[in-house]
Design a protein around this motif. Structure first.
Motif, PDB file in Angstrom:
ATOM      1  N   TRP A  11     -31.524  43.971  44.023  1.00 29.49           N
ATOM      2  CA  TRP A  11     -30.676  43.981  43.275  1.00 29.49           C
ATOM      3  C   TRP A  11     -29.995  45.370  42.942  1.00 29.49           C
ATOM      4  N   GLU A  29     -30.122  37.002  37.786  1.00 31.37           N
ATOM      5  CA  GLU A  29     -30.088  38.461  37.379  1.00 31.37           C
ATOM      6  C   GLU A  29     -30.155  38.875  35.903  1.00 31.37           C
ATOM      7  N   GLN A  80     -26.901  47.249  37.174  1.00 27.39           N
ATOM      8  CA  GLN A  80     -26.307  46.198  36.505  1.00 27.39           C
ATOM      9  C   GLN A  80     -25.135  46.737  35.759  1.00 27.39           C
ATOM     10  N   MET A 108     -22.887  40.014  38.890  1.00 28.58           N
ATOM     11  CA  MET A 108     -24.631  39.860  38.742  1.00 28.58           C
ATOM     12  C   MET A 108     -24.435  38.336  38.733  1.00 28.58           C
TER      13      MET A 108
END
Length: 266
Positions: free
Chosen positions: A36, A5, A39, A1
């Motif tokens: 994106w 982000e 995560q 990341m």
């Protein structure tokens, strides 16, 4: 990341976890708009730890009083207002634990779509508006009983559907049960403690079993940012809610839902 982000996702998690505007809708936007990637489990654990610390520290006095009274209620002291509140929080947690075990996979497979999130963002926003406009709003959290706690727990379980907003639906239910705005928000935040704890434990177990590499710097930054934003959110929300009401959040939800539909249809 990337750094941007980490910052954006951690702040979004912290701010939207406790505002009645749906964290899932906001966490969807960066991935949809900017492409994106997810995560990952480790980051989910970190930001949930941050929000959990924020609500526990903010309500540390109430939490300590409720816990002390709850344990003492098994002795000669008997039931008090605070010990009853402890029982109501436990009762309100049970539906989420049960529904989480039974329906988590179904929700993950069939309901985590942008279309569902856009729809629920609008529908439950309108329910919040109705509750704010029509409910009596005269009770405090000490006037709750086990039946109202169960209703609030069922409302909290409904928030498993993405886009609903845990705080939004529990505040809506609290208002409809006659709680004033501050009491509805305060009980919603107290209800969040065991639920976020369960989520954090679940993600932690998943993380331990997955063998996913841990980037400690990323996790610490994410936890710190989610803690700061969540604490600030709770502080300012409780300060302004009685004067401002729910309408700004209702309008925001309607605009957000409309924007999601427009983006999906484009």
């Amino acid at each position: 990341m990337s750094l941007i982000e980490i910052i954006v996702l951690a702040l979004l998690q912290g701010f939207t976890e406790f505002l009645p505007i749906s964290s899932s809708a906001h966490l969807l936007l960066p991935s949809q708009v900017f492409g994106w990637q997810d995560q990952g489990l480790a980051f989910d654990v970190a930001v949930h730890v941050g929000t959990l610390l924020a609500v526990v520290i903010y309500f540390r006095k109430e939490v300590a009083e409720i816990l002390a009274a709850w344990f003492k209620s098994f002795g000669q002291q008997g039931q008090t207002e605070d010990s009853k509140l402890g029982w109501w929080i436990i009762i309100a947690t049970i539906p989420t634990a049960i529904f989480g075990l039974l329906f988590k996979d179904f929700i993950e497979i069939y309901l985590r779509s942008a279309w569902v999130i856009a729809t629920t963002t609008i529908v439950f926003g309108l329910l919040l508006w109705y509750a704010d406009a029509k409910a009596q709003q005269i009770k405090t959290i000490y006037q709750l009983n086990w039946k109202s706690a169960l209703i609030l727990g069922l409302a909290q379980a409904t928030a498993m559907i993405p886009g609903t907003s845990r705080s939004g639906i529990t505040i809506t239910a609290g208002l409809m049960l006659g709680l004033n705005k501050e009491s509805a928000a305060r009980f919603s935040f107290l209800m969040a403690i065991p639920v976020i704890s369960m989520m954090g434990l679940y993600y932690s177990l998943d993380l331990a079993l997955s063998g996913e590499p841990v980037a400690w710097g990323t996790l610490l930054l994410g936890a710190a940012l989610s803690f700061i934003s969540a604490y600030a959110c709770i502080f300012f929300f409780l300060k302004i809610i009685s004067r401002m009401g729910m309408m700004p959040f209702v309008i925001y939800r309607l605009l957000l839902g409309a924007a999601l539909f427009a983006y999906l249809a484009w």
